[in-house]
Design a protein around this motif. Sequence first.
Motif, PDB file in Angstrom:
ATOM      1  N   ALA A  88       0.774  -1.324  -0.013  1.00 38.52           N
ATOM      2  CA  ALA A  88       0.108   0.023  -0.125  1.00 38.52           C
ATOM      3  C   ALA A  88       0.949   1.297  -0.031  1.00 38.52           C
ATOM      4  CB  ALA A  88      -0.779  -0.168   1.317  1.00 38.52           C
ATOM      5  N   SER A 145      -7.562  -1.231  -5.150  1.00 33.31           N
ATOM      6  CA  SER A 145      -7.837  -2.359  -4.078  1.00 33.31           C
ATOM      7  C   SER A 145      -6.559  -2.410  -3.286  1.00 33.31           C
ATOM      8  CB  SER A 145      -8.051  -3.717  -4.762  1.00 33.31           C
ATOM      9  OG  SER A 145      -6.865  -4.084  -5.458  1.00 33.31           O
ATOM     10  N   LEU A 146      -5.356  -2.210  -3.864  1.00 32.89           N
ATOM     11  CA  LEU A 146      -3.946  -2.122  -2.863  1.00 32.89           C
ATOM     12  C   LEU A 146      -4.036  -0.876  -2.013  1.00 32.89           C
ATOM     13  CD1 LEU A 146      -1.354  -3.698  -5.641  1.00 32.89           C
ATOM     14  CD2 LEU A 146      -2.521  -4.903  -3.607  1.00 32.89           C
ATOM     15  N   ALA A 149      -5.891  -1.417   1.117  1.00 33.34           N
ATOM     16  CA  ALA A 149      -5.441  -2.650   1.957  1.00 33.34           C
ATOM     17  C   ALA A 149      -4.575  -2.149   3.122  1.00 33.34           C
ATOM     18  CB  ALA A 149      -4.517  -3.490   1.011  1.00 33.34           C
ATOM     19  N   TYR A 150      -4.491  -2.880   3.968  1.00 35.35           N
ATOM     20  CA  TYR A 150      -3.660  -2.471   5.313  1.00 35.35           C
ATOM     21  C   TYR A 150      -2.257  -2.672   4.938  1.00 35.35           C
ATOM     22  CZ  TYR A 150      -7.853  -2.856   8.046  1.00 35.35           C
ATOM     23  OH  TYR A 150      -9.203  -2.386   8.646  1.00 35.35           O
ATOM     24  N   SER A 153       0.282  -5.984   4.146  1.00 35.44           N
ATOM     25  CA  SER A 153      -1.080  -7.029   3.892  1.00 35.44           C
ATOM     26  C   SER A 153      -0.625  -7.813   2.762  1.00 35.44           C
ATOM     27  CB  SER A 153      -2.447  -6.440   3.972  1.00 35.44           C
ATOM     28  OG  SER A 153      -2.730  -5.566   2.961  1.00 35.44           O
ATOM     29  N   SER A 156      -5.417  -9.670  -1.825  1.00 31.69           N
ATOM     30  CA  SER A 156      -6.698 -10.453  -1.743  1.00 31.69           C
ATOM     31  C   SER A 156      -6.911 -11.258  -2.850  1.00 31.69           C
ATOM     32  CB  SER A 156      -7.648  -9.258  -1.530  1.00 31.69           C
ATOM     33  OG  SER A 156      -8.046  -8.383  -2.929  1.00 31.69           O
TER      34      SER A 156
END
Length: 321
Positions: A88, A145-146, A149-150, A153, A156
């Motif tokens: 991220a 989406s990235l 994300a945390y 992480s 997904s």
Amino acid sequence: MGIPLDTASFLALFLETLLYGVFFTLYWLTIFVLFNKTGIQRQLLVPVATILLCIATAHLIIDFVRALEAFIFKVDTIGADTYYSDLASPLDLASKALYITQTTLADGVVVWRCHVLNHKSRFVAILGCIVLVVNAATGYYVVWSLSRAYALSKVSAAASGCITTFYTLTMFVSVVCTISIAWRIYQTRRFMPGGLATLLPVFIVVIESGALYATSVLALLISFLVGSNGEYIMLAVIPPIVGITFCLIILQVQFHVGGHSSSEQSSEIGGILTNLFRGRNTRDHNFNMQRVAVHITEEIVQSDNMSGKDSQPSSGGVFQL
């Protein structure tokens, strides 16, 4: 034993820098060739080549900044391996966005060449645009989406599927368009006088350029599917490879295809470089050579040798030399 993430990232930076140097050199040779052309060859190909260089440059700068942070500025706090594991990270997201933009632009040029060569077929244009839009949307969705994300992480399942789809569609566009262009060239030149004699060099240009790009994407897809850190190496080297492939098509048509011997090609390239650094006009009588016209990506009317009619190639060929 897999390659460590920090080692893969450092190797990726080294290879990207090396290939960027190759691309940078080919870019200026390509610009010099294109500025001696007219029409769509200069209006379209010069901006595209420049944009590809700018994106590759920005991608390299970002990777340099990340390497400085990972191996120098933050090496005592989080470490290089942990730094590169942060999917991220804003710099990592920017790097991936530039990669997606670079590949989408290159695929767009390939689809356009295929469209022009197939009599500006609307079917080819519509189908190609649909694939390009879907592919670009998929790639930018992965970046989005990235970003949500945390830190540190894993990818997904949905993002992983989109990544696989993006790589697969990119390779699909390259392979299908390359085969279509090669087949179209074969159809239009096989009945022309001396067509078969010059057909092999034309195929070499088309197949080599498509194979270089498609093989790179295939290696990227395989490394991602097997979970290898070699994926990061391929993500770094593909942006300059895209530019190298684009420039090689133009330069191979200029110096390789057309029936020149090796000595003639070397003399012509040497003449270009000599006139470039001396500031002379490239159309000087010492550098005036008769070329065989090779129409690779222009709309060509089907050969009428079988029907007894004269075929006239239309103007505006992309790589007409």
